[in-house]
Design a protein around this motif. Sequence first.
Motif, short mmCIF file in Angstrom:
data_model
loop_
_atom_site.label_atom_id
_atom_site.label_comp_id
_atom_site.label_asym_id
_atom_site.label_seq_id
_atom_site.Cartn_x
_atom_site.Cartn_y
_atom_site.Cartn_z
N PHE A 224 -4.17 -8.87 3.38
CA PHE A 224 -3.28 -8.04 4.21
C PHE A 224 -3.84 -6.65 4.49
O PHE A 224 -3.23 -5.86 5.19
CB PHE A 224 -1.88 -7.94 3.57
N LYS B 65 1.39 -5.08 3.18
CA LYS B 65 1.86 -6.16 2.28
C LYS B 65 3.33 -6.45 2.53
O LYS B 65 3.75 -7.61 2.65
CB LYS B 65 1.61 -5.73 0.82
N TYR C 197 -1.80 -0.06 2.65
CA TYR C 197 -1.87 -1.47 2.27
C TYR C 197 -0.51 -1.95 1.77
O TYR C 197 -0.13 -3.10 1.99
CB TYR C 197 -2.93 -1.70 1.18
#
Lengths: 395, 395
Positions: free
Chosen positions: A369, A299, A295
């Motif tokens: 995201f 991002k 993640y």
Amino acid sequence: MNIKYANRMKNIKKSFIREILKVAQNDKVISFAGGLPNARLFPVKKIQAASNKVLTNHGKNALQYSTTQGFLPLREYIANRYNTVCALNVSPDEILIVNGSQQALDLLGKVFLNKGDYVVLERPGYLGAIQAFSMFEPVFKSIPLESDGIDIDLLRKYMNSNKPKIFYTVPNFQNPSGISYSLEKREQTANIIKQTDTVIIEDDPYRELRFTGKKQPTIASFMDNKSVLLGSFSKIIAPGLRMGWIRANPEIIDKLITVKQAADLHSNNLSQRIIHQYLTDNDIDTHIKLISKTYSYQKDVMIDAIKRYFPKEVKYTTPEGGMFLWITLPDKMDSMTLFNKTVEKNVVFVPGLPFYTDVIENNTFRMNFSNSDEDRIIEGIKRIGEVIEKLQTDI
Amino acid sequence: MNIKYANRMKNIKKSFIREILKVAQNDKVISFAGGLPNARLFPVKKIQAASNKVLTNHGKNALQYSTTQGFLPLREYIANRYNTVCALNVSPDEILIVNGSQQALDLLGKVFLNKGDYVVLERPGYLGAIQAFSMFEPVFKSIPLESDGIDIDLLRKYMNSNKPKIFYTVPNFQNPSGISYSLEKREQTANIIKQTDTVIIEDDPYRELRFTGKKQPTIASFMDNKSVLLGSFSKIIAPGLRMGWIRANPEIIDKLITVKQAADLHSNNLSQRIIHQYLTDNDIDTHIKLISKTYSYQKDVMIDAIKRYFPKEVKYTTPEGGMFLWITLPDKMDSMTLFNKTVEKNVVFVPGLPFYTDVIENNTFRMNFSNSDEDRIIEGIKRIGEVIEKLQTDI
């Protein structure tokens, strides 16, 4: 035939997100709308192994009715993890297993809220909490978020003037803004709430998904017995099992058990045992690292694309973890207008509107995201950027 | 620190059954108290096979968030079964998947009940419904059950004088009484409700567990669009998966979806798919026959033992299906006093008290026959009989 509904149904709007997600089901659509984890990280085989172990060794018990408070070994695991990872002092008696944090919010609304009671929350605020509490017809008061957490002076003022029943906060990588509270603001928040009769609900589903910055203590660690802390396995294992928990003092837990029993007797027994077996047989921290790393990269990709494709007047948050960031357009620009244009280009996000209660800012929107891979993030941001530029020219 | 709860919490009593079940966890205790299916009939291996198939073929989808209304193939299965087995005309759009019927009652209370609204139900009435609806602070009016269903004249009178929001009924092998409605009373009930604005909630978890007598149509088959019909997999597959459904017209379903979303987003996705896979790969009717045959035998054993060991003044119902029968002691005898004595002899049941709302009959109690094997049924009834005889002498 005239069907008469309860008055509370008049306040309830259909979830805009639910409508967006219907659009997003089309594979052509690049969706930054939902709050979905990335399914390719789900530990499917390990869940399957856990399921087989549970059904082979404890099949009859796992399929029978169970206790309302939840499977004791799972409550012990959760308490123990708080005690080792969060430096809290939690006993299994202080844990109630629920169907994800969403059910926690519904049960807490039932236990605490009379019609007309004040609920104080962040602005923007978590949509799911607004929906759940709305059923009990409270009055919402929102307090702006700053880059390091809630506006402390306004919090102090609201607490004294409105005597709210509940203060609701998401201190880590907040949904929708991605903002986290500084250490100072956590302690200040606790100190303000402690001087009131208000119960604090600290909703903490993203805590473990930290990319950068220093791990912060829970607000609960500075609180007294009026602290209610929520957690979830949805973001670190899988949301389809609908499994979360409430940590509160035994008096509050006892009220919640009564309400949970009337709501659905108990949470899914098989899934509670599968999750416990999975946690027993695997190293959850290794798995959490993998999710956070993925993640964090997504991002970064999103922020790089925003810098490249969005006009420089557009502001964005840079979350230290979690699944969302928050966009603020120039003042005159309406995110709903933007949404209606980007849908035509097969890109969706959540316009800010549903995250507001008493005060609305029309120029904001939420971007997820966690659920898109690199190429789609870049392509989606590029398309949104083109529409923003077009709208700027039109104004 | 003064924690202030919502006013509704004042009306809520801790479940007496939950307290009894704690006692019943001791293996020495013969329990006729819980409403538990017999765990040795759970299709553990077939559930395991279904779980493996789902996780192998659709693991990522099964572990992800899903739609609030529920897994479409499962809704299609339920609609289709109504259409073939119950001669109804149901579409999957009329089905909402919930966490067992208990959640159905909570959601329906939220959608329909304002404080002070009337809810009409049977006397004795289902405890779970009383608990769920109590959260919304209605006024209960109970109508006596006769051996062939509700007292129709009183139902007509109550409908006209109180204009209730909800009429709640369990027409097949009612919990707690074991009583079933005759064909005539089903039709009469529907005709009375149709002339009002009242919504009928027909709770039907035991329908498939018929031992004797002719299969009866649902009240829904005589109703208009104000019919809400509840079903459950708890009694025919396994309750630990917490899986039931609501069938209602699309307008009501739409309101329920909004409320379900605020309550817990959606039901357990993996378990929905496991149940669907199990139903697809197995002949549920063969399994239902096995359960019914087993419970029918246990019911016969219980009634034979009652005839043998209870004084002849004690009355009992003879259910044509389900899991419960209902005992009426001589007028002056209190079932709570009896309970306190039989607990000492390690036998428990549920005294009538929690099944009453506005009118209480203290000389009744509920007996479950599905969860005890032959020897324990005989021994338990014998011990209860001895205490009843002793109490008779004392009066």
